[in-house]
Design a protein around this motif. Structure first.
Motif, PDB file in Angstrom:
ATOM      1  N   ALA A 124       0.983  -1.236   0.063  1.00  0.00           N
ATOM      2  CA  ALA A 124       0.136   0.105   0.023  1.00  0.00           C
ATOM      3  C   ALA A 124       0.788   1.114   0.099  1.00  0.00           C
ATOM      4  CB  ALA A 124      -0.948   0.115   1.037  1.00  0.00           C
ATOM      5  N   GLY A 125       2.133   1.090  -0.029  1.00  0.00           N
ATOM      6  CA  GLY A 125       3.067   2.266  -0.046  1.00  0.00           C
ATOM      7  C   GLY A 125       3.775   2.734   1.139  1.00  0.00           C
ATOM      8  N   HIS A 126       3.332   1.978   2.380  1.00  0.00           N
ATOM      9  CA  HIS A 126       3.743   2.490   3.770  1.00  0.00           C
ATOM     10  C   HIS A 126       5.166   1.776   3.804  1.00  0.00           C
ATOM     11  CE1 HIS A 126      -0.134   3.929   4.771  1.00  0.00           C
ATOM     12  NE2 HIS A 126      -0.546   2.918   4.304  1.00  0.00           N
ATOM     13  N   SER A 127       6.047   2.733   4.521  1.00  0.00           N
ATOM     14  CA  SER A 127       7.376   2.139   4.926  1.00  0.00           C
ATOM     15  C   SER A 127       7.429   1.549   6.103  1.00  0.00           C
ATOM     16  CB  SER A 127       8.335   3.605   4.790  1.00  0.00           C
ATOM     17  OG  SER A 127       9.745   3.167   5.284  1.00  0.00           O
ATOM     18  N   VAL A 128       8.007   0.247   5.998  1.00  0.00           N
ATOM     19  CA  VAL A 128       7.953  -0.467   6.952  1.00  0.00           C
ATOM     20  C   VAL A 128       9.319  -1.008   7.740  1.00  0.00           C
ATOM     21  CG1 VAL A 128       7.164  -3.003   8.073  1.00  0.00           C
ATOM     22  CG2 VAL A 128       5.551  -1.637   6.472  1.00  0.00           C
ATOM     23  N   ARG A 129       9.555  -0.812   8.826  1.00  0.00           N
ATOM     24  CA  ARG A 129      10.872  -1.235   9.627  1.00  0.00           C
ATOM     25  C   ARG A 129      10.435  -2.214  10.745  1.00  0.00           C
ATOM     26  NH1 ARG A 129      14.082   3.287  12.023  1.00  0.00           N
ATOM     27  NH2 ARG A 129      16.082   2.163  11.620  1.00  0.00           N
ATOM     28  N   ALA A 130      10.865  -3.297  10.600  1.00  0.00           N
ATOM     29  CA  ALA A 130      10.414  -4.462  11.559  1.00  0.00           C
ATOM     30  C   ALA A 130      11.678  -5.088  12.362  1.00  0.00           C
ATOM     31  CB  ALA A 130       9.724  -5.657  10.510  1.00  0.00           C
ATOM     32  N   TRP A 131      11.281  -5.528  13.403  1.00  0.00           N
ATOM     33  CA  TRP A 131      12.179  -6.575  14.242  1.00  0.00           C
ATOM     34  C   TRP A 131      11.622  -7.919  14.524  1.00  0.00           C
ATOM     35  CZ3 TRP A 131      11.576  -9.457  18.491  1.00  0.00           C
ATOM     36  CH2 TRP A 131      12.782  -9.879  19.151  1.00  0.00           C
ATOM     37  N   ASN A 132      12.308  -8.830  14.121  1.00  0.00           N
ATOM     38  CA  ASN A 132      11.701 -10.171  14.331  1.00  0.00           C
ATOM     39  C   ASN A 132      12.774 -11.346  14.901  1.00  0.00           C
ATOM     40  OD1 ASN A 132       9.806 -12.261  13.520  1.00  0.00           O
ATOM     41  ND2 ASN A 132      11.230 -12.975  11.774  1.00  0.00           N
ATOM     42  N   ARG A 133      12.325 -12.100  15.852  1.00  0.00           N
ATOM     43  CA  ARG A 133      13.380 -12.717  16.571  1.00  0.00           C
ATOM     44  C   ARG A 133      14.210 -13.638  15.771  1.00  0.00           C
ATOM     45  NH1 ARG A 133       9.692 -14.387  21.530  1.00  0.00           N
ATOM     46  NH2 ARG A 133       7.730 -14.380  20.027  1.00  0.00           N
ATOM     47  N   SER A 134      13.393 -14.192  14.470  1.00  0.00           N
ATOM     48  CA  SER A 134      14.089 -15.399  13.724  1.00  0.00           C
ATOM     49  C   SER A 134      14.721 -14.649  12.571  1.00  0.00           C
ATOM     50  CB  SER A 134      13.207 -16.404  13.436  1.00  0.00           C
ATOM     51  OG  SER A 134      12.091 -15.845  12.829  1.00  0.00           O
ATOM     52  N   GLY A 135      15.052 -13.390  12.430  1.00  0.00           N
ATOM     53  CA  GLY A 135      15.648 -12.794  11.446  1.00  0.00           C
ATOM     54  C   GLY A 135      14.604 -12.344  10.304  1.00  0.00           C
ATOM     55  N   ASN A 136      15.253 -11.984   9.172  1.00  0.00           N
ATOM     56  CA  ASN A 136      14.505 -11.744   7.990  1.00  0.00           C
ATOM     57  C   ASN A 136      13.665 -12.660   7.232  1.00  0.00           C
ATOM     58  OD1 ASN A 136      13.614 -10.446   5.669  1.00  0.00           O
ATOM     59  ND2 ASN A 136      15.484  -9.339   5.374  1.00  0.00           N
ATOM     60  N   PRO A 137      12.392 -12.497   6.988  1.00  0.00           N
ATOM     61  CA  PRO A 137      11.629 -13.625   6.436  1.00  0.00           C
ATOM     62  C   PRO A 137      11.548 -13.586   4.836  1.00  0.00           C
ATOM     63  CG  PRO A 137      10.199 -12.062   7.207  1.00  0.00           C
ATOM     64  CD  PRO A 137      11.417 -11.610   7.803  1.00  0.00           C
ATOM     65  N   GLY A 138      12.560 -12.696   4.469  1.00  0.00           N
ATOM     66  CA  GLY A 138      12.440 -12.460   3.090  1.00  0.00           C
ATOM     67  C   GLY A 138      11.363 -11.733   2.408  1.00  0.00           C
TER      68      GLY A 138
END
Length: 292
Positions: free
Chosen positions: A22-36
């Protein structure tokens, strides 16, 4: 809009992907790393996901949120005025506690648990139950519009949304219990599952849980669909939320879920999507018919 995201499991990934599309900028934290996920920025510290306009948290339970966010002091590092939207299914008591610690940190807190599985989340068709300050809800309304097909406002207190979600999850297990026990009666007298389910869906019980789970029971297909431990957690949350009220049906389904886990009726921690093990377990004591 700059959006943070904590927790990229199956649900979180589907939701984050829709925000990106939808055009939003997303910064994420995930315990198991980058899900691709293409277009997402993975940060090494959960506090780095609290610097935008809003942050969504989709973690499994109270303890996970406490460990990831509270024990690390993340809220004290958040941008003042940020709206933190917790979409997890958590306890009413913990939600009330989160309201207090967010207020102390100057961060807006919304409880927004969702109805829908990962495939529903991927289509942006979740039902979102939200509780909290009306201005904060309005501020993130464009994000809710991306994630769900309808926003249900439960009240001014975040915990009211959590109470509603817990009650809904409890009712789903009760619907499954009702269908399995009903089939145990009708099949004992030669009535096919298909015939019986055609009757109830076409008359008094046409809601989605009955439609979905009756289909699985009728086809005798019990593919893993939900972690048994999380299902048990939801029933425990309902028991806690009930206080000193006597809810015998809740006691029954909680006991059956616990018995299923104790008996090892799981597949890598998951239960069959229609949970027909209720009738199977009960059969040992009361003669109910096992899945054919």
């Amino acid at each position: 809009m700059q959006v943070g995201f904590i927790g990229l499991g199956a649900m979180g990934t589907a939701m984050a992907r829709n925000l990106i599309a939808a055009g939003h900028s997303v910064r994420a934290w995930n315990r198991s790393g980058n899900p691709g996920l293409d277009g997402i920025e993975i940060v090494s510290n959960p506090a780095d996901a609290f610097h935008g306009s809003a942050t969504f948290t989709m973690l499994s339970d109270d303890d996970a949120i406490r460990t990831v966010l509270l024990d690390r002091g993340v809220l004290a590092l958040a941008r003042p005025g940020l709206v933190h939207v917790v979409t997890s299914t958590i306890s009413v008591a913990f939600s009330e506690f989160l309201g207090r610690v967010h207020a102390d940190a100057g961060v807006h807190y919304l409880a927004a648990p969702v109805l829908g599985r990962p495939d529903v989340a991927a289509r942006g068709e979740l039902n979102i139950l939200v509780g909290g300050n009306r201005d904060a809800i309005e501020a993130v309304q464009p994000l809710f519009a991306v994630l769900g097909k309808k926003l249900w406002e439960m009240g001014p207190e975040p915990a009211q949304a959590n109470a509603a979600k817990i009650a809904v999850n409890m009712m789903i297990t009760m619907a499954i219990e009702a269908m399995t026990e009903a089939v145990s009666i009708t099949e004992a007298h030669g009535l096919s599952r298909e015939t019986f389910f055609d009757l109830i869906l076409g008359t008094l019980f046409g809601s989605r849980p009955y439609q979905t789970y009756s289909s699985n029971i009728a086809r005798n297909q019990y593919n893993p669909g939900f972690k048994a431990t999380l299902g048990l957690k939801d029933l425990r949350l309902a028991t806690e939320a009930s206080g000193d009220r006597d809810l015998p049906m809740l006691r029954a389904v909680h006991g059956h879920m616990q018995a299923a886990i104790n008996a090892g009726w799981t597949c890598n921690g998951f239960v069959p999507v229609c949970n027909f093990f209720y009738a199977a377990l009960a059969s040992k004591a009361s003669g109910l018919i096992l899945p054919r």
